[in-house]
Enzyme design. Structure first.
Site, PDB file in Angstrom:
ATOM      1  NE  ARG A  48      -2.939   0.444   3.282  1.00 12.35           N
ATOM      2  CZ  ARG A  48      -2.115   0.525   4.567  1.00 12.35           C
ATOM      3  NH1 ARG A  48      -1.169   1.558   4.680  1.00 12.35           N
ATOM      4  NH2 ARG A  48      -2.271  -0.218   5.579  1.00 12.35           N
ATOM      5  CE1 TYR A 100     -16.996  10.694 -15.191  1.00 11.38           C
ATOM      6  CE2 TYR A 100     -16.447  10.589 -12.977  1.00 11.38           C
ATOM      7  CZ  TYR A 100     -16.759   9.942 -14.121  1.00 11.38           C
ATOM      8  OH  TYR A 100     -17.034   8.616 -14.093  1.00 11.38           O
ATOM      9  CG  ASP A 172     -10.219  15.624 -14.334  1.00 13.92           C
ATOM     10  OD1 ASP A 172      -9.556  14.864 -15.394  1.00 13.92           O
ATOM     11  OD2 ASP A 172     -11.162  15.111 -13.848  1.00 13.92           O
ATOM     12  CE  LYS A 197     -13.131   7.555 -17.961  1.00 14.53           C
ATOM     13  NZ  LYS A 197     -13.534   8.642 -17.163  1.00 14.53           N
TER      14      LYS A 197
HETATM   15  C1  LIG Z   1     -13.813   9.213 -15.921  1.00 13.76           C
HETATM   16  C2  LIG Z   1     -13.307  10.379 -15.306  1.00 13.76           C
HETATM   17  C3  LIG Z   1     -13.157  10.733 -13.889  1.00 13.76           C
HETATM   18  C4  LIG Z   1     -13.192   9.416 -12.971  1.00 13.76           C
HETATM   19  O1  LIG Z   1     -12.424   8.570 -13.117  1.00 13.76           O
HETATM   20  P1  LIG Z   1     -12.495   6.966 -12.846  1.00 13.76           P
HETATM   21  O2  LIG Z   1     -11.512   6.222 -13.423  1.00 13.76           O
HETATM   22  O3  LIG Z   1     -13.922   6.628 -13.529  1.00 13.76           O
HETATM   23  O4  LIG Z   1     -12.850   6.798 -11.575  1.00 13.76           O
HETATM   24  C5  LIG Z   1     -12.818  11.811 -13.558  1.00 13.76           C
HETATM   25  N1  LIG Z   1     -12.690  12.872 -14.274  1.00 13.76           N
HETATM   26  C6  LIG Z   1     -12.824  12.912 -15.632  1.00 13.76           C
HETATM   27  C7  LIG Z   1     -12.891  13.844 -16.632  1.00 13.76           C
HETATM   28  C8  LIG Z   1     -13.459  11.634 -16.320  1.00 13.76           C
HETATM   29  O5  LIG Z   1     -13.721  11.276 -17.358  1.00 13.76           O
END
Ligand SMILES: *Cc1c(COP(=O)(O)O)cnc(C)c1O
Length: 384
Positions: A48, A100, A172, A197
Site C-alpha cells: 500500500r 465529470y 483534471d 481513459k
Molecule cells: C472518468 C473520469 C473521472 C473518474 O475516473 P474513474 O477512473 O472512472 O474513477 C474523472 N474525471 C474525468 C474527466 C473523467 O472522464
C-alpha cells in the site's frame, strides 16, 4: 539527456528492470517485503505504501506532466478523493460548471457532509472566477475541456488569479492527457487524471493519477495516499505502463478523426449544435490553441429536433453506446441519463446538458466508417 514526449512515453519513468535487464518493468505481485533486520528494509515495506511496478508508473506520469511527483490510484475518483482530503471543514472550492458527474457527486454527497463545500462557476469567465474567490475558498478546481460541453478554461489566467490570492489550482487533465496539454507548465499546482481513459487507452483498466511539482504538497499527498489506501494494483500498474507507450500515436489518430467528424457534423444539417474546441467557430478555440497542442477527441452535439435521440442510440452499429471514453473504440453516451445523471435536473438544464445532447468519444477506427455509422443512425431516427 532530456527526452521529448514521444520518447518519454516509452522510456520515461523507470525504464526496464535493473536486476534482470527485462525491457519491461515486471509485475511485482507482492504485498510485503523481507527486512534484513529491525529497521533494515531494502526501500520497500508494504505494497500500500510502495510497490516497484506502481513506483515506475508514478515516475512515468510525473515525467510526462513535467511534474516532480506522481501518485497512482485504483481509479480517477480515488485520486480525486485523496486530493479533496487535503481540505478541512470550513474550506470551500470553486469548481467548473460542467465537470465529470462523479466529481460533482463526491463533492455534493461525500465531502459536503464533512463541511467542505463548493461553488459552481463558469471558469471560462475569468472575472467570475476572480469574483468567486473569497477568504473561505482554498482552491479552484477545473476541467478543460470540461465534461460534457467541452468548455475551455484559460489555465494560465486562472492560475495567476488564484495564486494572487494564495489559492491552489487543481486541473483534471483526463480529456487531453499530457501528450496534448501539461497544466503544471501553465501554472497549475495539482494535475488529476482518470487513467481509465486515454492513458490506458484500451477500455480495460480502471486507474487514476495525481501529479505535482511542490515537495511539501507531494509529502501531504503521499501521506494521504497511504492513509486512505486507494492505490493502484501491480498488474494494473503494468497495464497502464503498457497503454501509455502508444499514447502519442493513438492521440494523433484520435485528434485527426475528431477534427474530420466535427467538421462533418457541423456541416451535415443533422445537428443544432456541435461542441468541439478544435472548430474555429468554437468560443474556446483561441485559448485551446494557446494552451494545448491539439483539441482532443471528445465531441458533443445536440441532435436536431427532427430526430429521436433514443432511436439514434439504438440504430448505431460500429459506434458503441457505453459509459467511459478515451479508448481505441468509438463510444457514445447520453450525459443527461448516464455520466451526468448525478447532477440535479435544474443544474443540468442551466448549464446546457439537455436531453438531446450526445457525447461522442472518437476512436481510432477509419473516420469515414464512423461518419457512415453516425449518418445511418441519424437517418433511421427521423421522427415520423
Ligand atoms: C472518468 C473520469 C473521472 C473518474 O475516473 P474513474 O477512473 O472512472 O474513477 C474523472 N474525471 C474525468 C474527466 C473523467 O472522464
Amino acid at each position: 539527456m532530456s527526452y521529448k514526449i514521444d520518447s518519454l512515453l516509452i522510456h520515461g519513468g523507470i525504464d526496464g528492470d535493473e536486476t534482470t535487464g527485462a525491457v519491461n518493468i515486471p509485475v511485482y505481485q507482492t504485498s510485503t517485503y523481507k527486512q534484513d533486520g529491525l529497521g533494515k528494509d531494502r526501500g520497500w515495506e508494504y505494497s500500500r505504501t510502495g510497490n516497484p511496478t506502481r513506483a515506475a508508473l508514478e515516475k512515468l506520469i510525473a515525467d510526462l506532466e513535467e511534474g516532480t511527483y506522481g501518485l497512482a490510484f485504483a481509479s480517477g475518483l480515488a485520486a480525486i478523493d485523496t486530493v479533496l482530503s487535503l481540505f478541512s471543514s470550513g474550506d470551500k472550492l470553486v469548481v467548473s460548471d460542467n465537470i465529470y458527474g462523479g466529481t460533482f457527486r463526491i463533492l455534493d454527497n461525500v465531502f459536503k457532509n464533512f463541511g467542505i463545500t463548493y461553488k459552481i462557476v463558469d471558469t471560462s469567465d475569468l472575472e467570475a472566477v476572480e469574483a468567486a474567490i473569497d477568504d473561505s475558498v482554498k482552491a479552484v478546481y477545473i476541467e478543460t475541456p470540461a465534461n460534457p460541453l467541452l468548455t475551455i478554461t484559460d489555465i494560465e489566467a486562472v492560475s495567476r488569479a488564484a495564486h494572487a490570492k494564495g489559492k491552489l489550482v487543481i486541473v483534471d487533465n483526463t480529456f487531453l492527457t499530457p501528450y496534448l496539454q501539461r497544466p503544471l507548465t501553465l501554472g497549475a499546482d495539482i494535475v488529476i487524471h482518470s487513467g481509465t481513459k486515454y492513458l490506458g487507452g484500451h477500455s480495460d483498466t480502471i486507474s487514476g493519477f495525481v501529479v505535482v511539482k511542490d515537495k511539501a504538497l507531494a509529502d501531504r499527498l503521499y501521506y494521504l495516499q497511504n492513509a486512505i489506501g486507494g492505490v493502484l494494483a501491480p498488474w494494473d500498474s503494468f497495464l497502464m505502463i503498457r497503454g501509455i507507450k502508444t499514447l502519442g500515436v493513438r492521440m494523433d489518430r484520435h485528434v485527426a478523426n475528431a477534427g474530420k467528424i466535427a467538421r462533418w457534423l457541423s456541416e451535415s444539417g443533422y445537428v443544432s449544435k456541435v461542441y468541439y474546441p478544435g472548430l474555429e467557430s468554437d468560443p474556446g478555440y483561441q485559448i485551446q490553441k494557446k494552451q494545448a497542442s491539439g483539441a482532443g477527441a471528445m465531441i458533443s452535439f445536440v441532435l436536431d429536433e427532427k430526430y429521436d435521440y433514443k432511436k439514434f442510440f439504438e440504430s448505431l452499429s460500429l459506434v458503441t453506446l457505453a459509459e467511459s471514453l478515451g479508448g481505441v473504440e468509438s463510444l457514445v453516451c447520453h450525459p443527461a441519463s448516464m455520466t451526468h445523471a448525478a447532477i440535479p435536473a435544474e443544474i443540468r438544464k442551466e448549464v446546457g446538458i439537455v436531453d438531446e445532447l450526445i457525447r461522442l468519444s472518437v476512436g481510432i477506427e477509419d473516420a469515414d466508417d464512423i461518419i457512415e455509422d453516425l449518418e445511418k443512425a441519424i437517418r433511421l431516427s427521423l421522427k415520423v
